[in-house]
Design a protein around this motif. Structure first.
Motif, short mmCIF file in Angstrom:
data_model
loop_
_atom_site.label_atom_id
_atom_site.label_comp_id
_atom_site.label_asym_id
_atom_site.label_seq_id
_atom_site.Cartn_x
_atom_site.Cartn_y
_atom_site.Cartn_z
N ALA A 51 -4.44 3.18 0.38
CA ALA A 51 -4.03 4.01 1.51
C ALA A 51 -3.56 5.35 1.01
CB ALA A 51 -2.90 3.30 2.26
N PRO A 52 -3.67 6.40 1.84
CA PRO A 52 -3.18 7.71 1.44
C PRO A 52 -1.70 7.63 1.09
CG PRO A 52 -4.46 7.84 3.46
CD PRO A 52 -4.25 6.38 3.19
N SER A 53 -1.32 8.23 -0.01
CA SER A 53 0.06 8.17 -0.45
C SER A 53 0.89 9.21 0.28
CB SER A 53 0.16 8.41 -1.96
OG SER A 53 -0.30 9.70 -2.25
N THR A 54 2.17 8.91 0.39
CA THR A 54 3.07 9.89 0.99
C THR A 54 3.38 10.96 -0.02
OG1 THR A 54 4.97 8.61 0.26
CG2 THR A 54 4.12 8.12 2.46
N SER A 55 3.59 12.16 0.45
CA SER A 55 3.87 13.29 -0.44
C SER A 55 5.34 13.68 -0.42
CB SER A 55 3.00 14.49 -0.05
OG SER A 55 3.23 14.84 1.30
N SER A 56 6.17 12.82 0.16
CA SER A 56 7.59 13.15 0.24
C SER A 56 8.23 13.10 -1.13
CB SER A 56 8.29 12.16 1.18
OG SER A 56 8.24 10.86 0.64
N PRO A 57 9.25 13.91 -1.38
CA PRO A 57 9.91 13.94 -2.68
C PRO A 57 10.53 12.62 -3.07
CG PRO A 57 10.54 15.83 -1.32
CD PRO A 57 9.82 14.88 -0.44
N THR A 58 10.78 11.73 -2.10
CA THR A 58 11.44 10.47 -2.41
C THR A 58 10.45 9.39 -2.84
OG1 THR A 58 11.30 9.81 -0.09
CG2 THR A 58 13.31 10.95 -0.80
N SER A 59 9.15 9.65 -2.72
CA SER A 59 8.15 8.67 -3.10
C SER A 59 8.16 8.49 -4.62
CB SER A 59 6.77 9.11 -2.63
OG SER A 59 5.80 8.18 -3.03
N THR A 60 8.28 7.24 -5.08
CA THR A 60 8.39 6.99 -6.52
C THR A 60 7.13 6.39 -7.13
OG1 THR A 60 9.34 4.81 -6.06
CG2 THR A 60 10.88 6.67 -6.36
N GLY A 61 6.22 5.88 -6.31
CA GLY A 61 5.02 5.26 -6.85
C GLY A 61 3.95 6.27 -7.20
N PRO A 62 3.04 5.93 -8.13
CA PRO A 62 1.94 6.83 -8.50
C PRO A 62 0.93 6.95 -7.36
CG PRO A 62 1.64 4.70 -9.53
CD PRO A 62 2.99 4.65 -8.88
N THR A 63 0.25 8.07 -7.32
CA THR A 63 -0.78 8.28 -6.31
C THR A 63 -2.08 7.65 -6.78
OG1 THR A 63 0.20 10.39 -5.66
CG2 THR A 63 -2.10 10.00 -5.03
N PRO A 64 -2.66 6.73 -6.01
CA PRO A 64 -3.91 6.09 -6.44
C PRO A 64 -5.02 7.12 -6.57
CG PRO A 64 -2.92 4.90 -4.60
CD PRO A 64 -2.17 6.20 -4.72
N LEU A 65 -5.85 6.98 -7.59
CA LEU A 65 -7.02 7.83 -7.80
C LEU A 65 -8.25 7.03 -7.40
CD1 LEU A 65 -6.14 9.47 -11.23
CD2 LEU A 65 -5.95 10.50 -8.97
N VAL A 66 -9.02 7.53 -6.48
CA VAL A 66 -10.20 6.84 -5.97
C VAL A 66 -11.44 7.64 -6.34
CG1 VAL A 66 -11.31 5.85 -3.93
CG2 VAL A 66 -8.81 5.98 -4.05
N ILE A 67 -12.36 7.00 -7.05
CA ILE A 67 -13.56 7.69 -7.54
C ILE A 67 -14.33 8.32 -6.39
CG2 ILE A 67 -15.82 7.34 -8.60
CD1 ILE A 67 -14.55 5.39 -10.51
N ASP A 68 -14.49 7.59 -5.29
CA ASP A 68 -15.26 8.10 -4.16
C ASP A 68 -14.57 9.25 -3.44
OD1 ASP A 68 -17.17 6.25 -4.72
OD2 ASP A 68 -16.53 4.81 -3.20
N GLU A 69 -13.32 9.51 -3.79
CA GLU A 69 -12.57 10.58 -3.15
C GLU A 69 -12.22 11.70 -4.13
OE1 GLU A 69 -9.25 8.76 -1.21
OE2 GLU A 69 -10.50 7.44 0.02
N GLY A 70 -13.09 11.87 -5.13
CA GLY A 70 -12.94 13.00 -6.05
C GLY A 70 -12.00 12.80 -7.21
N ALA A 71 -11.73 11.54 -7.59
CA ALA A 71 -10.78 11.28 -8.67
C ALA A 71 -11.24 11.88 -10.01
CB ALA A 71 -10.55 9.78 -8.82
N LEU A 72 -12.53 11.76 -10.31
CA LEU A 72 -13.03 12.26 -11.60
C LEU A 72 -12.87 13.78 -11.70
CD1 LEU A 72 -16.24 10.09 -12.08
CD2 LEU A 72 -13.96 9.73 -13.01
N ALA A 73 -13.12 14.49 -10.61
CA ALA A 73 -12.94 15.94 -10.61
C ALA A 73 -11.47 16.31 -10.81
CB ALA A 73 -13.47 16.54 -9.30
#
Length: 328
Positions: A51-73
């Motif tokens: 799921a799209p990660s939250t961008s709030s300053p309090t978010s502590t988890g890593p943002t998932p990288l999805v290949i189909d959504e431009g992760a390699l770039a």
């Protein structure tokens, strides 16, 4: 880094000392047994996609990288600012016991678990299969493979890494509907896949023969029986050699063309390949090598080429009645 995480949530992990020496850890803790839920940015919907990660300053988890959504770039862009000296320092700081990857089980028999595997454990897992099949898969002038083994399994990871370490061309093809096109385009010299792919190739060939009428169906049935008989003998008689040569012209060469016309070795893993299907493809041409992997402990193995024992992943004695032959 794994780009996509299967299952409802990314599993947390803890070490289990009894398996630490093997370089793997099956200790993923199922989220529903934990009182404290993981951060929101680590959760995924039931579809299995992060799921799209939250961008709030309090978010502590890593943002998932999805290949189909431009992760390699994104990774390439971030790496542009890293100089060679820093890269060398980071590489030199890696210890054998450090984590190299987390392999997420497919979830076919339960909730997916993340199995933490160390550098030393993963390399030991590569050494065995590479020593067994390395010479065979490198026999071509330009070795290449189309890989369809699941990467949510240690055996698929090991074959992938063995291919890269051997400097072979590696093509990932996740969509079975594009198989024929992928084989024709990339002309692999060896193929790593689950049995389902070879079942599909066989079924398609059989259906095409039946579509030609009763005569076509009989020709394919006779060709199939001849291929199986050819694979199960070390000393074919004159009649078998004549029939095999005839069906090679009528049927087998078309099947080899469907595999890209350059395939000499098939590596089957992920589940058991039926004895009949294994013998059928061996009689058509490619050598069949069956592999095994236990993700939870990082163990992998494969059949020695030339000493294949159908239905096993251990070495077989030369002259076994199921020893596979190449067409001659």
């Amino acid at each position: 880094m794994d780009a996509a995480v299967p299952g409802e949530r990314l599993c947390r992990h803890r070490r289990r000392p009894r398996l630490r020496d093997l370089g793997a850890d099956p200790g993923g803790v199922e989220p529903h047994r934990r009182r404290r839920q993981p951060p929101r940015s680590w959760r995924t919907p039931r579809s299995g996609r992060p799921a799209p990660s939250t961008s709030s300053p309090t978010s502590t988890g890593p943002t998932p990288l999805v290949i189909d959504e431009g992760a390699l770039a994104r990774i390439e862009e971030a790496a542009a600012s890293v100089d060679e000296e820093r890269l060398d320092q980071r590489a030199a700081s890696v210890e054998e016991s450090d984590l190299i990857t987390i392999v997420y089980t497919s979830g076919t028999t339960g909730r997916p678990k993340g199995c933490a595997i160390s550098h030393s454990g993963f390399l030991r897992g590569i050494d065995g299969p590479l020593a067994i099949i390395g010479e065979r898969i490198s026999a071509s002038d330009s070795p290449s493979t189309v890989l369809m083994l699941p990467l949510a399994h240690i055996f698929g990871r090991v074959i992938e890494a063995s291919t890269l370490l051997s400097r072979h061309v590696l093509v990932h093809e996740p969509d079975m509907t594009h198989l024929v096109q992928a084989f024709a385009t990339h002309r692999p010299t060896y193929i790593g896949s689950v049995p389902r792919v070879f079942e599909k190739v066989h079924a398609s060939a059989s259906a095409a023969a039946r579509a030609k009428g009763e005569r076509g169906a009989k020709v394919f049935a006779a060709a199939e029986a001849t291929a199986v008989e050819w694979a199960r003998t070390d000393s074919p008689g004159l009649g078998l050699r004549v029939r095999h040569a005839l069906f090679d012209r009528l049927v087998y060469r078309k099947l080899r063309a469907a595999l890209g016309d350059e395939c000499r070795t098939i590596i089957s893993g992920g589940s058991a390949l039926s004895e009949h299907l294994s013998d059928f493809f061996a009689g058509v041409g490619p050598e069949i090598i069956e592999g095994y992997g236990l993700t939870e402990v990082g163990v992998t193995s494969a059949n020695p080429p030339g000493r294949t024992r159908v239905g096993t992943v251990r070495g077989a004695h030369a002259g076994h009645p199921h020893g596979h032959r190449r067409p001659g």
